[in-house]
Every structure is written in structure tokens, then in C-alpha cells.
Design a protein around this motif. Structure first.
Motif, mmCIF file in Angstrom:
data_model
loop_
_atom_site.group_PDB
_atom_site.id
_atom_site.type_symbol
_atom_site.label_atom_id
_atom_site.label_comp_id
_atom_site.label_asym_id
_atom_site.label_seq_id
_atom_site.Cartn_x
_atom_site.Cartn_y
_atom_site.Cartn_z
ATOM 1 N N TYR A 7 0.844 -1.191 0.000
ATOM 2 C CA TYR A 7 0.000 0.000 0.000
ATOM 3 C C TYR A 7 0.881 1.243 0.000
ATOM 4 O O TYR A 7 2.087 1.166 0.231
ATOM 5 C CB TYR A 7 -0.929 0.003 1.224
ATOM 6 N N ILE A 8 0.268 2.375 -0.281
ATOM 7 C CA ILE A 8 0.987 3.645 -0.263
ATOM 8 C C ILE A 8 0.303 4.596 0.704
ATOM 9 O O ILE A 8 -0.847 4.372 1.109
ATOM 10 C CB ILE A 8 1.071 4.275 -1.670
ATOM 11 N N GLU A 9 1.009 5.647 1.059
ATOM 12 C CA GLU A 9 0.465 6.653 1.974
ATOM 13 C C GLU A 9 -0.412 7.612 1.173
ATOM 14 O O GLU A 9 0.062 8.579 0.586
ATOM 15 C CB GLU A 9 1.601 7.410 2.665
ATOM 16 N N GLU A 10 -1.693 7.309 1.143
ATOM 17 C CA GLU A 10 -2.624 8.131 0.365
ATOM 18 C C GLU A 10 -4.012 8.066 0.989
ATOM 19 O O GLU A 10 -4.880 7.329 0.523
ATOM 20 C CB GLU A 10 -2.670 7.675 -1.100
ATOM 21 N N PRO A 11 -4.252 8.829 2.056
ATOM 22 C CA PRO A 11 -5.581 8.858 2.667
ATOM 23 C C PRO A 11 -6.625 9.295 1.649
ATOM 24 O O PRO A 11 -6.325 10.127 0.785
ATOM 25 C CB PRO A 11 -5.445 9.904 3.785
ATOM 26 N N PRO A 12 -7.850 8.751 1.689
ATOM 27 C CA PRO A 12 -8.383 7.827 2.693
ATOM 28 C C PRO A 12 -8.181 6.356 2.326
ATOM 29 O O PRO A 12 -8.707 5.480 2.998
ATOM 30 C CB PRO A 12 -9.866 8.161 2.689
ATOM 31 N N PHE A 13 -7.424 6.099 1.255
ATOM 32 C CA PHE A 13 -7.293 4.730 0.764
ATOM 33 C C PHE A 13 -6.339 3.897 1.609
ATOM 34 O O PHE A 13 -6.563 2.709 1.845
ATOM 35 C CB PHE A 13 -6.840 4.756 -0.696
ATOM 36 N N GLY A 14 -5.263 4.525 2.074
ATOM 37 C CA GLY A 14 -4.315 3.817 2.910
ATOM 38 C C GLY A 14 -3.334 4.775 3.550
ATOM 39 O O GLY A 14 -2.954 5.778 2.939
ATOM 40 N N TRP A 15 -2.961 4.498 4.775
ATOM 41 C CA TRP A 15 -1.929 5.279 5.442
ATOM 42 C C TRP A 15 -1.477 4.516 6.686
ATOM 43 O O TRP A 15 -2.092 3.526 7.088
ATOM 44 C CB TRP A 15 -2.409 6.684 5.797
ATOM 45 N N THR A 16 -0.384 4.980 7.288
ATOM 46 C CA THR A 16 0.171 4.344 8.466
ATOM 47 C C THR A 16 -0.061 5.224 9.680
ATOM 48 O O THR A 16 0.320 6.400 9.692
ATOM 49 C CB THR A 16 1.688 4.102 8.292
ATOM 50 N N GLU A 17 -0.693 4.651 10.699
ATOM 51 C CA GLU A 17 -0.941 5.387 11.934
ATOM 52 C C GLU A 17 0.378 5.589 12.693
ATOM 53 O O GLU A 17 1.368 4.902 12.439
ATOM 54 C CB GLU A 17 -1.936 4.608 12.808
ATOM 55 N N PRO A 18 0.392 6.530 13.657
ATOM 56 C CA PRO A 18 1.615 6.767 14.433
ATOM 57 C C PRO A 18 2.162 5.522 15.133
ATOM 58 O O PRO A 18 3.368 5.426 15.368
ATOM 59 C CB PRO A 18 1.176 7.824 15.455
ATOM 60 N N ASP A 19 1.277 4.560 15.450
ATOM 61 C CA ASP A 19 1.739 3.333 16.097
ATOM 62 C C ASP A 19 2.163 2.275 15.082
ATOM 63 O O ASP A 19 2.329 1.103 15.438
ATOM 64 C CB ASP A 19 0.665 2.765 17.016
ATOM 65 N N SER A 20 2.311 2.697 13.801
ATOM 66 C CA SER A 20 2.752 1.831 12.695
ATOM 67 C C SER A 20 1.668 0.900 12.178
ATOM 68 O O SER A 20 1.946 0.027 11.346
ATOM 69 C CB SER A 20 3.992 1.014 13.093
ATOM 70 N N THR A 21 0.430 1.067 12.624
ATOM 71 C CA THR A 21 -0.672 0.248 12.137
ATOM 72 C C THR A 21 -1.184 0.794 10.805
ATOM 73 O O THR A 21 -1.498 1.981 10.700
ATOM 74 C CB THR A 21 -1.838 0.249 13.146
#
Length: 260
Positions: A7-21
Motif C-alpha cells: 500500500y501507499i500513503e494516500e488517505p483515505p485509501f491507505g496510510w500508516t498510523e503513528p503506532d505503525s498500524t
């Protein structure tokens, strides 16, 4: 059985939370479908957009989050059935100083600069509407393109209208504004382009299992409710369902271990 999805960092489709989730609409949909076909272990692999297709084609992971299905991309990978249909839009500084509301309008402004992520379909769409290469600034990551809009290095960032709306809401209306392209203003593009999961072409068992689960689940009340949590509405879901053969059953996921 383990499946790795990139996945890539592209809200709202996908991103990584601060806790790496990892989270996002596409990741949520993938997890629901993979669990339904009996996948016990799902690994998420963050990457750049330019690496999505080469990575799955080379077998470095099993599938990608959805991306637009173009005429050329099926030569590299196999796509699932469509899962959403989303039109393009611009992210601009609040007030839209150069009145940019389509690729055509931007092409008419020689002083306008457009930010695009490397390899994304918006590059071809912009050029097809008359935007010159001199007007285009290519970025590797969305965050860099958004920062370029904020700083004034580019006048607009082209991505999905939905994604831009989410970014503008997160950052705040005092700084950024999302502009949706009106239908028919960008050359031949009349209907929103469709997006789908992609796989290595040799991974036929996984492709067939995912497609079976998607056909059962897409458009179901649970699917629509879960996507709504990420900002996807019927406007984005229904274009992917158009023309789908209905079998008379109510959509919904049923555990299917045939792939196992």
C-alpha cells in the motif's frame, strides 16, 4: 496461509498510523476479503506508487491495494473486479487563486504549475487535456506534493477528488481547498475511472478467490457502512458495480476456504 499486500500513503485509501498500524478504505476492504477466503495472516508492506506494479509483478508481494485500471497496466499485472470508481480533482490553496477547475483550465494558464505523483494516471489525463510537460512537476510521495501546494511551488495537485477532499478537511479550509472536476471538462473522460486490486499474473488461485469474495461483498450494507467510515459514498462505490451480473442473492461475505 499468508498474503502480503502493498500500500501507499494516500488517505483515505491507505496510510500508516503513528503506532505503525496500516489503515484506510482499501486496506480495510482487502482485510475483509482476505479473511473471508481463509487467509490467516495478512502482512502490509508500505511502498511508493512507482513500485506497486513492478513489485507485485516481480513477486516481492502478493497483491496491491486498488489503483486505476488503464489500457497498459494489464500487460504487467492481473486486476480484480473493480472496487470503486473515482473522478479526478485538484487540491489548491484556499480561494483557488488561478481559478483552476479542470486540466483544460490549467492548460490555458501558461503560468500554472501542476503537481502529480510519478506514474499515476493523472499525468496522462493532464497531457491529454493539453497540459504541457513544462507545467507539470512530478513528485514521488503525496506529502511532498501537498507541501508544494502549501508553499506555492505548484498551483494545484492532481489526484482523486475524494482523496483531495479528505486532505483538505484534515489540514483545514483556511489553507487548502479541494476542487472537483466537472464531468465533461477533461476531454473524453465522461465516467469516473475504475480502480481494482492487482496481482502477479501467475497467481490465479488468489485472483479467483478474491474475485469470488468481492462479487459477494461489494455493494452489501456492511461494505457500504465500512467504506463510509473512510469517506467513500455510493458515488464512489456504485460505478464499480455498474454492469455487474446479479445472481439474485443478497450481497454479503461468506467464508470460503476453497482457496486454502
Amino acid at each position: 496461509m499468508k498474503v502480503t499486500i502493498a500500500y501507499i500513503e494516500e488517505p483515505p485509501f491507505g496510510w500508516t498510523e503513528p503506532d505503525s498500524t496500516p489503515t484506510g478504505a482499501d486496506i480495510d476492504l482487502a482485510d475483509a476479503v482476505l479473511r473471508a477466503i481463509g487467509v490467516a495472516r495478512i502482512e502490509h508492506h508500505p511502498t511508493s506508487f512507482s513500485e506497486l506494479l513492478p513489485g507485485v509483478e516481480a513477486g516481492r508481494w502478493d497483491m496491491n491495494v486498488p489503483l486505476f485500471v488503464t489500457r497498459e497496466r494489464p500487460n504487467m499485472v492481473a486486476f480484480s473486479v473493480p472496487v470503486w470508481g473515482i473522478a479526478d480533482g485538484f487540491l489548491v490553496r484556499t480561494g483557488n487563486p488561478k481559478a483552476l477547475d479542470s486540466y483544460v483550465s490549467l492548460a490555458k494558464r501558461a503560468d500554472a504549475r501542476l503537481g502529480i505523483i510519478a506514474g499515476q494516471v493523472q499525468h496522462d489525463s493532464a497531457k491529454a487535456s493539453g497540459v504541457s510537460e513544462d507545467q507539470i512537476v512530478v513528485f514521488e510521495h503525496q506529502a511532498d506534493a501537498v507541501e508544494a501546494v502549501l508553499s506555492g511551488a505548484v498551483d494545484a495537485y492532481a489526484s482523486t477528488a475524494l482523496g483531495n477532499r479528505i486532505i483538505a478537511n484534515r489540514i483545514g479550509g483556511s489553507m487548502l481547498e479541494a476542487i472537483e472536476h466537472e464531468p465533461g471538462t477533461n476531454g473524453k473522460q465522461q465516467k469516473p475511472p475504475l480502480g481494482a486490486f492487482s496481482f502477479n499474473r501467475s497467481n490465479s488461485d488468489l485472483i479467483q478467490a478474491v474475485n469470488k469474495a468481492l462479487r459477494s461483498y461489494l455493494g452489501s450494507p456492511d461494505h457500504r457502512a465500512r467504506m463510509a467510515e473512510f469517506g467513500l459514498t455510493n458515488n464512489e462505490i456504485d460505478p464499480a458495480l455498474a454492469g455487474r451480473v446479479q445472481d439474485g442473492r443478497r450481497p454479503g461475505l461468506v467464508l470460503n476456504r476453497a482457496w486454502m
